[in-house]
Design an enzyme around this catalytic site. Structure first.
Site, short mmCIF file in Angstrom:
data_model
loop_
_atom_site.label_atom_id
_atom_site.label_comp_id
_atom_site.label_asym_id
_atom_site.label_seq_id
_atom_site.Cartn_x
_atom_site.Cartn_y
_atom_site.Cartn_z
N SER A 51 -5.47 2.18 -0.16
CA SER A 51 -4.23 2.54 0.53
C SER A 51 -4.47 3.54 1.67
O SER A 51 -5.54 3.56 2.29
CB SER A 51 -3.20 3.04 -0.48
OG SER A 51 -2.60 1.96 -1.17
N TRP A 52 -3.47 4.37 1.95
CA TRP A 52 -3.55 5.20 3.15
C TRP A 52 -4.65 6.25 3.07
O TRP A 52 -5.22 6.65 4.08
CB TRP A 52 -2.20 5.89 3.41
CG TRP A 52 -2.18 6.64 4.71
CD1 TRP A 52 -2.12 7.99 4.89
CD2 TRP A 52 -2.26 6.07 6.02
NE1 TRP A 52 -2.15 8.29 6.23
CE2 TRP A 52 -2.24 7.13 6.95
CE3 TRP A 52 -2.36 4.76 6.50
CZ2 TRP A 52 -2.29 6.93 8.32
CZ3 TRP A 52 -2.41 4.55 7.86
CH2 TRP A 52 -2.39 5.63 8.76
N TYR A 103 0.84 -1.20 0.00
CA TYR A 103 0.00 0.00 0.00
C TYR A 103 0.87 1.24 0.00
O TYR A 103 2.06 1.20 0.35
CB TYR A 103 -0.99 0.00 1.17
CG TYR A 103 -0.42 0.34 2.53
CD1 TYR A 103 -0.41 1.66 2.99
CD2 TYR A 103 0.07 -0.65 3.38
CE1 TYR A 103 0.09 1.98 4.26
CE2 TYR A 103 0.56 -0.34 4.64
CZ TYR A 103 0.58 0.97 5.06
OH TYR A 103 1.07 1.29 6.32
N CYS A 104 0.28 2.36 -0.41
CA CYS A 104 0.96 3.65 -0.42
C CYS A 104 -0.06 4.69 0.02
O CYS A 104 -0.67 4.56 1.08
CB CYS A 104 1.55 3.94 -1.78
SG CYS A 104 0.34 3.87 -3.15
N ASN A 105 -0.28 5.72 -0.80
CA ASN A 105 -1.32 6.71 -0.50
C ASN A 105 -2.59 6.44 -1.29
O ASN A 105 -3.68 6.54 -0.75
CB ASN A 105 -0.81 8.12 -0.78
CG ASN A 105 0.10 8.63 0.30
OD1 ASN A 105 -0.30 8.76 1.45
ND2 ASN A 105 1.35 8.91 -0.05
#
Length: 301
Positions: free
Chosen positions: A288-289, A260-262
């Protein structure tokens, strides 16, 4: 003589780069030699993202740069607007099937088309299209290793001509193995699933955030996206990637890995790195985030 190379189950006649059988990357040498192949579609998906501490908007395409020059025959895809869900203001979800399919059809990408995607961001946006196509059941796709920057540095041909392509029939067939939702990640907390956060160390530690809350998903390990690529923008070789993932506890015994990332873009590059390293048991948390960090029901660390 015609060589037949199998790339994740896809047979592409005329390929003479056997490295394609090992991972979903093509070299600049390979692409240069195959620019005129009938069943090849090159996609320019260049763009950039501003740091989270900059004022919005943060996401930009590079369509203007495409108009000035691109790899000959390439079509342009806008990663910000075209392949995202318009009902998601955070740009944190992939476009729904029909919207995604319409973009592919416009680009002349049919069910039998081999796609090579490139960007100018060390593979981040190209990997997003690679992941999205695989998620929608189109495994006939690779990322140009080193992308636009390597192509230009090597003095390879460019063109300002916009290609005329005929619409093609693209059939979206969602593949659940390639994606995870927030609820699925929530259910996996405490399980032997390994969560890989590919955001910067500042975002992981809670110094910066693109969501209203700061921190990371409990139990996640941090492998920043930038650490997965070499100085020339190519992905690290498989053996170095395996060493890097081993440092955070990922090896052949890890049952499942979720990146995951943003908003799922850098996470796609993380997934590409995992697949190149040989970890097929991996998927992207698409929201994600921006999904997790804006949901007060979710725990954070």
């Amino acid at each position: 003589m015609i060589l037949l190379v199998i790339t994740f189950g896809f047979e592409y006649p005329g390929v003479d780069n056997t490295a394609m059988a090992e991972h979903p990357l093509v070299t600049t040498d390979w692409l240069h030699a195959h620019l005129r192949d009938d069943h090849l579609r090159i996609v320019d998906i260049r763009g950039h993202v501003l740091p989270p501490n900059e004022p919005p908007p943060h996401y930009f395409n590079h369509y203007g740069d495409y108009l000035k020059g691109h790899i000959p025959g390439a079509v342009f895809v806008d990663w910000v607007h075209e392949i995202t869900d318009p009902d998601d203001p955070r740009h944190a979800r992939i476009a729904p099937p029909e919207r995604f399919a319409a973009v592919m059809r416009r680009c002349g990408i049919g069910d039998d088309t081999f796609v090579v995607a490139y960007d100018d961001a060390a593979g981040m946006f190209a990997a997003r299209l690679w992941w999205a196509l695989n998620y929608y059941g189109h495994a006939n796709v690779a990322v140009l290793d080193g992308g636009w920057n390597k192509w230009i540095a090597e003095g390879r041909p460019i063109s300002a001509m916009i290609p005329e392509v005929a619409p093609a029939d693209f059939t979206p067939r969602p593949q659940p193995a390639w994606i995870r939702t927030g609820d699925q990640v929530m259910a996996a907390l405490g399980a032997p699933v390994k969560l890989v956060d590919v955001r910067s160390s500042q975002e992981f530690s809670g110094e910066q955030s693109r969501a209203k809350r700061f921190g990371h998903i409990p139990g996640a390990v941090n492998v920043p996206r930038a650490s997965l690529v070499a100085p020339d923008g190519t992905l690290l070789p498989p053996e170095l990637l395996r060493e890097k993932f081993a440092q955070v506890g990922i090896d052949g015994r890890t049952p499942e890995i979720v990146t995951y990332c943003n908003a799922g873009v850098s996470a796609s590059l993380g997934l590409l790195a995992l697949r190149v390293a040989g970890f097929a048991n991996s998927a992207v948390y698409d929201g994600s985030w921006k999904d997790w960090g804006n949901d007060d029901r979710r725990p954070i660390a």
